[in-house]
Every structure is written in structure tokens, then in C-alpha cells.
Write a protein that holds these residues in place. Sequence first.
Motif, mmCIF file in Angstrom:
data_model
loop_
_atom_site.group_PDB
_atom_site.id
_atom_site.type_symbol
_atom_site.label_atom_id
_atom_site.label_comp_id
_atom_site.label_asym_id
_atom_site.label_seq_id
_atom_site.Cartn_x
_atom_site.Cartn_y
_atom_site.Cartn_z
ATOM 1 N N ALA A 103 0.836 -1.202 0.000
ATOM 2 C CA ALA A 103 0.000 0.000 0.000
ATOM 3 C C ALA A 103 0.870 1.251 0.000
ATOM 4 O O ALA A 103 2.057 1.224 0.323
ATOM 5 C CB ALA A 103 -0.917 -0.006 1.222
ATOM 6 N N SER A 104 0.280 2.370 -0.364
ATOM 7 C CA SER A 104 0.991 3.642 -0.422
ATOM 8 C C SER A 104 1.458 4.075 0.962
ATOM 9 O O SER A 104 0.741 3.920 1.951
ATOM 10 C CB SER A 104 0.080 4.725 -1.009
ATOM 11 N N CYS A 105 2.666 4.636 1.012
ATOM 12 C CA CYS A 105 3.181 5.209 2.249
ATOM 13 C C CYS A 105 2.686 6.648 2.357
ATOM 14 O O CYS A 105 2.856 7.438 1.424
ATOM 15 C CB CYS A 105 4.703 5.177 2.256
ATOM 16 N N VAL A 106 2.038 6.988 3.474
ATOM 17 C CA VAL A 106 1.435 8.311 3.639
ATOM 18 C C VAL A 106 2.092 9.024 4.821
ATOM 19 O O VAL A 106 2.165 8.481 5.928
ATOM 20 C CB VAL A 106 -0.087 8.199 3.868
ATOM 21 N N ASN A 107 2.557 10.231 4.565
ATOM 22 C CA ASN A 107 3.185 11.076 5.575
ATOM 23 C C ASN A 107 2.318 12.320 5.766
ATOM 24 O O ASN A 107 2.044 13.036 4.799
ATOM 25 C CB ASN A 107 4.597 11.463 5.117
ATOM 26 N N ILE A 108 1.852 12.561 6.998
ATOM 27 C CA ILE A 108 0.936 13.682 7.265
ATOM 28 C C ILE A 108 1.497 14.544 8.390
ATOM 29 O O ILE A 108 1.778 14.053 9.474
ATOM 30 C CB ILE A 108 -0.474 13.185 7.637
ATOM 31 N N ASN A 109 1.642 15.835 8.101
ATOM 32 C CA ASN A 109 2.093 16.802 9.106
ATOM 33 C C ASN A 109 0.921 17.680 9.521
ATOM 34 O O ASN A 109 0.229 18.252 8.674
ATOM 35 C CB ASN A 109 3.220 17.669 8.547
ATOM 36 N N TYR A 110 0.684 17.764 10.837
ATOM 37 C CA TYR A 110 -0.370 18.615 11.389
ATOM 38 C C TYR A 110 0.266 19.784 12.140
ATOM 39 O O TYR A 110 1.200 19.592 12.926
ATOM 40 C CB TYR A 110 -1.253 17.836 12.367
ATOM 41 N N LYS A 111 -0.256 20.957 11.895
ATOM 42 C CA LYS A 111 0.118 22.142 12.661
ATOM 43 C C LYS A 111 -1.189 22.775 13.129
ATOM 44 O O LYS A 111 -1.898 23.411 12.361
ATOM 45 C CB LYS A 111 0.919 23.123 11.800
ATOM 46 N N THR A 112 -1.528 22.571 14.400
ATOM 47 C CA THR A 112 -2.832 22.971 14.912
ATOM 48 C C THR A 112 -2.694 24.054 15.969
ATOM 49 O O THR A 112 -1.759 24.052 16.770
ATOM 50 C CB THR A 112 -3.564 21.768 15.536
ATOM 51 N N THR A 113 -3.643 24.959 15.947
ATOM 52 C CA THR A 113 -3.738 25.998 16.974
ATOM 53 C C THR A 113 -4.894 25.647 17.887
ATOM 54 O O THR A 113 -6.027 25.477 17.433
ATOM 55 C CB THR A 113 -3.970 27.383 16.345
ATOM 56 N N VAL A 114 -4.609 25.526 19.201
ATOM 57 C CA VAL A 114 -5.616 25.055 20.145
ATOM 58 C C VAL A 114 -5.611 25.925 21.395
ATOM 59 O O VAL A 114 -4.557 26.390 21.840
ATOM 60 C CB VAL A 114 -5.357 23.569 20.504
ATOM 61 N N ASN A 115 -6.789 26.156 21.930
ATOM 62 C CA ASN A 115 -6.918 26.894 23.185
ATOM 63 C C ASN A 115 -6.522 25.984 24.344
ATOM 64 O O ASN A 115 -7.083 24.901 24.508
ATOM 65 C CB ASN A 115 -8.359 27.385 23.362
ATOM 66 N N LYS A 116 -5.559 26.414 25.148
ATOM 67 C CA LYS A 116 -5.010 25.569 26.210
ATOM 68 C C LYS A 116 -6.004 25.309 27.337
ATOM 69 O O LYS A 116 -5.823 24.379 28.122
ATOM 70 C CB LYS A 116 -3.742 26.214 26.770
ATOM 71 N N THR A 117 -7.052 26.137 27.429
ATOM 72 C CA THR A 117 -8.039 25.966 28.499
ATOM 73 C C THR A 117 -9.268 25.189 28.029
ATOM 74 O O THR A 117 -9.682 24.197 28.642
ATOM 75 C CB THR A 117 -8.476 27.327 29.053
ATOM 76 N N SER A 118 -9.862 25.641 26.933
ATOM 77 C CA SER A 118 -11.095 25.019 26.438
ATOM 78 C C SER A 118 -10.832 23.801 25.561
ATOM 79 O O SER A 118 -11.696 22.926 25.423
ATOM 80 C CB SER A 118 -11.914 26.039 25.650
ATOM 81 N N GLY A 119 -9.660 23.754 24.932
ATOM 82 C CA GLY A 119 -9.353 22.653 24.026
ATOM 83 C C GLY A 119 -9.888 22.838 22.625
ATOM 84 O O GLY A 119 -9.702 21.976 21.762
ATOM 85 N N ILE A 120 -10.527 23.961 22.342
ATOM 86 C CA ILE A 120 -11.096 24.197 21.010
ATOM 87 C C ILE A 120 -9.975 24.454 20.004
ATOM 88 O O ILE A 120 -9.102 25.295 20.213
ATOM 89 C CB ILE A 120 -12.076 25.378 21.032
ATOM 90 N N ILE A 121 -10.007 23.724 18.907
ATOM 91 C CA ILE A 121 -9.026 23.881 17.834
ATOM 92 C C ILE A 121 -9.529 24.968 16.879
ATOM 93 O O ILE A 121 -10.618 24.843 16.308
ATOM 94 C CB ILE A 121 -8.824 22.558 17.082
#
Length: 704
Positions: free
Chosen positions: A257-275
Motif C-alpha cells: 500500500a501507499s506510504c502516507v506522511n501527514i504533518n499537522y500544525k494545529t492551533t488550540v486553546n489551552k483551556t477550552s481545548g477548542i481547535i
Amino acid sequence: MCAEKTKKKNDKNLIFSNEYYSDFFTEGMIYCALVRSPVSYGTFISAETKNLPEGYKFFSSVDLPEKKSIKINGQDIPIFCQKEIFYKGQPVGILTGKDKNKLQRLADTLELNIQTPDEPHSSLDRENIIASRNFSFGKEKEPAEGECVIEATWESDVSVQTYSETDGAFVQIKEGKLYVSTPSIWISNLRNCLSEATGFSKQNIVITRTKTSSKETRIFWMNTLTACQCAVAAILTDKPVKLEYTRQEQHQYCENASCVNINYKTTVNKTSGIISSMKIDILTDCGAWNPFAQELADRLAVLCTGIYNCPSISINSRVKTSEDAPSTIDFSSAGSKAFFALENHINYISENTGLDPFELRIVNKLENSKHLKSPFILDLGKTTQALEALCTKSNFFRKHAVYKVASTNRFKQDNTSPFSTPLRGIGLASGYEGTVFSHSFSASKKPAVELTFSKEKKLYIKALPSSLNIFKIWQEKCSKLLGISADNIEIDYDSLSLEEPESPLTSEASVSITTSLVFKACEALAEKLEKSDTLPVTVKKSFVQNQKKSWNSESFSGYPFLSTSFGAMIIELELDSCTYTVNIRGIWMIADAGKIINPHMAEINLKNLIQEGLKSLVEDEELKTDMISIQFIQSEDEPKQLGNIISSLLPAAYTSALTQAVGKTFVHLPLKTDTIFQLTNILYNEYANQGPLRIENKGNTGGN
């Protein structure tokens, strides 16, 4: 067969058989084996055939009777290497002979004349992006006060090895017709390519679709190439010919199967957890070529946001070529690799912010924040109730808290004694399975069924089930609705042979949609039979999508799937501190897939899929457990597909649990047998020399 059908059996050019192609034999039959390149690049000149035993012949591209390549979904694929070698293992020709075992040895040892460049070669010389999907939604903003940016890269190279019949074909020429027997699930493409490769007209090609299984959907375009190679061998030798892949060939060239590389750069609220934002970069290595590269790029672009709502999304999905063997196309593997990255990243956010992984999912799931919009609309059912029920059943809240506290003191003592307490971890993963991707090349071909109740009071179903178990479910339900024996319910193969499906059966014969259509048609048929005694009676049903649930190809937004089923999984495991072996203490899984037609059979099937999936997570090691719990959310909604949900949940749930147990983030699958031992030793040494550790994702840690 149906008595009302007037088509003669001898006139059919499509036949369905319940036998394996490998069991087909005929007088005068010989075997063939592919001769493969031992190098990944160069120019193929010729093969040394002077020392071949009598009766053994070698054929290459120069011997082909018609075209030297076939076209699959717009991609030209060489039948045999024409000159330039694209990958190690590429077929440069085919060898024929009587002795199957001797033939394979000759194919493996045949001397080849190959020219390689004098200058050092770089694999980057031919790498290029062949498909991409660049997409953005919402406004990009700088992180606000109280928000943090969390970045990590995840890579999945998992391929599921099966032990069913290997790919291959049996071909013979009789009375001016080409007879091909093979487990194809893309009949129309196979017929077109066979005609191109052999010069036989489509009407003079008789295809016998031999016994197959849902697992073999991974190779539906590779099977076409295999059948064409076998067919030209039959023409060149003027004998019946059989080509069977060895188990090693199957694993290297059909199940890679295909090799898949995924990079995530997420901004999240440290208190509420909302992305508040996600930047996602996806790079897929499809090997030398893949005729479905664009669909892979598109599917991954949709799947990589999962069940989560985010007001700002930027996605760059690319598919590149390399000097590896062409990857097979298994659309379910796209979900497996996307959710492996996404769900691990959600758990990584939980680790770095201290937020509860359950709450993090609840506050960000799609239907939770109505004031936010999403480019992808999914009918996910009762996600909150499902997650709560799963966490309660597995005692996730208590165990996660206890194991989290234990992990902070893990390296303050020597755990190498056989009497040391095992290291434990528990992981949560959620996701969905989509049926019929709206942006697919075959999405315009909507599923349809036709049921005929004959004068002999037999029911003929004009639709192909994805497995024997699904057909048994059809028989059981329809026999109750019509009051007839299940033995009097058959698949109408005669009619199916007259109207060949244009798209692969993986999309045509989806479990949920086609099953639902069969039942609706049977209910309508039962109503007609109550009002009239005139036979035969025929009822047709086709899938009609709600216009409000459409997909916009230009904006790449809307409903990406005709239907979706939600699932979640929790895995608890412990690591032996002395032997570093993993013991899975329990697996809990829940699904909201509409009305479950046969809960007992569905549960057994999912448990079997879990056991099979465990085998692919660690190389050369079989994980297994007897403690598996399956739950279904009660629903009267239309049945939805569940066949691939396990592959989307299992990898992330396992690596998340292992991460908590070991104290190191695992970002790559499959794992090696000594990965855990090496990482644990590194962590102990680092703690002894430097004091307490803060475990961080460096991008490639935990892979090898």
C-alpha cells in the motif's frame, strides 16, 4: 437460472464461477512466470535464453502482438518493460513452460542484459508530483492569547498481508475467442484492456469471474495487468496458460500500500481545548505509478479532518512517484492512514495541554459548535452518546487518569526486574467510514438493483453481494418477506452478464447501500404480489441522493460521501518490563451504523477484522487478544457500511495506548519488533543522565 431469460448460455461473454482460477486445468496447459528486473533503474536490453531447457520460452515487449501498454483510468501502464526500468521487480518479460516449480526457478535466475548509468543515480531524478489537492477554508489567523501551536508528523506504511488465493489468471483460446478466468472485480476495464493487448474484439473475449473475496479489492487494477500478461502468453504460445503469483510476489507487488506522511500544525486553546486552525500537509508515495493518484489525494484531503469542526483549514495533499513498486489501490487504506495520523495527533494535543482526550473530542466534534462551519458535512449519528457509552464500558476515565499519573514516575525506579509492575496504557480513537466517495471517478454510477419473482416462484436478484455472508443476509430477509425458502433465492448472473458494470464492484456493491436497495425492492415486490397473481413480477430500485446532500466539485465542499457510519475504539495494554512484550488487556469498540440487520454476524465479523488488523501493526509479530467487546448504537436509520471501520480505528488506538505505556510518542507504523526495547532503553539512559524527561514529538521518533 431464470426461466424468462432468453439469452443462451453459449452467447454470454461474462460468466460467474464459484471456483478459484487456480483450480482450472485443461489438456495441454502450460504455466508462465514473470521475469522481473533485479535493479530499480536502467535500460533493459535483452535476456540470455540460449540455455533455456527445451519447451521453455521467453517473451518480452518486442514480442507483444498488439499494443505494448494498457490504459487504466487514463494512465498508460506498460505490459512489460519497454526499455526504461521504473522500479525493482518490474516485469521485463514472461517465461512459459510445463513444470511450474522449475519455471519459477528459471524466471528467478534468468540472466538479463541491463545497462545502468555510469554516473551515480539519485532516486530524486524521477520523483515528481503527479496529483495534488490544495484547499483552504476560513480565514487564517495568528494564535490568540491562551492558544498554543502544536505540530507533529505521522507516517503510516502499513500493508495488510492476506493468505487467500494469490493474483493470477487462466487463459485459453478456443474457436476464435479468448477465454479469461480471473478474480476480477472491474470487468469492463479488464475487457477493454484485454482487447487492447491482444487485438481480440470485446465481443470475442469471454471473462469468467472466479471466486474472490472482499479482501482482494486491494488489487483491482493490478489484476487487469496480470490477466493481460497471461493473455499475451497464451497467444504467443498458442496454448492454454496459467499465471499464478507466488506468495512473495503477492506481498511485494499486490499488497504493498501507499506510504502516507501527514504533518499537522494545529492551533488550540489551552483551556477550552477548542481547535481554531489546522494546517495539514500530506505526502503520499505511490511508487512507480498509480492510476488512482488523484482520487487518493482527494480522499486523504477529506479524511484528514475526521469528525472535527475547525473554522480555519489549510490542506495540501500531494501524491508523488518513486522507484518503489506501484502501490495498489485500496480506498479503505486511505481512511486507515488518515485517522492514524489525526487521532494520534488529537491524543498528542491532549498530552501536551493536559486536556482530557474524551473532552477534547467532544468540544471539537462537528455537530457540537453550530456557529462554526465546515467544508465537509457528515451524518455521524449519536457521536456523543457513543463515546460516552464506550468510555463507560471500558472504564476509560479512571484507567486513563491512573496510567497518566503512573507514567510520571515510570523512570524513577529500575523496572527491569521480572517482578516489576507492567507498564500500562490506554488509548482512544474515533473516526468514520464513508460509503461511495462523491469526488470519485465512479461516483456518477449510482448503485441499483433489480428483483424478479419468476413463474416457478423463485427470486432472482440482479446485484452482486460483496461476500457470501452478505448474500446469506439477503436470502434470510427476502425469504421472510416473500414466504419462500432461501434456497429459491439466487443471483441473476445471466442478466448481470448482459449489463456489465462500468465501475469496480468495490463502489457498485457497497454493503450498506446495495443491501438497503435489495430490501426495499423486496418489500415493494411483496406488495405487488399481494395485489396480483400475474408472474413474473420485476421491481427495480436505484439509489437517489437527497439534492440537499450534494457535493460541489469546484469548491471541494459539501457531502463527501453518500453515507457515513461513526465508530470509536479503546485499547488497553500492558508492557512487560523485562521482556518488552505487549499484552493487550482489552479492546472495546462501538459503532453507530444505522439499523444493524444481523447484530450477531456483524459482531463476529468485526471481531475477526480486529484480530486480522492486529497482525499488521508490528512486523514479524502477531498481536492478539481474547478480550474484545463490540457495541452498536440502536437505530432505525438506513443500514450503513462498517467493513473498513476497524482499519481506521485500530492503528491509532493501539499506538496511543502504547505511547502512554512507554512514555514515548510513536509516530510511525508498522513498528519493528525491537522498537519498544530500544526506545525504553534510551529513555532510561536519558533519565539517569539528565533527570526528568519531557517527551516531545521530533517528527520521526518511534518509527524504526
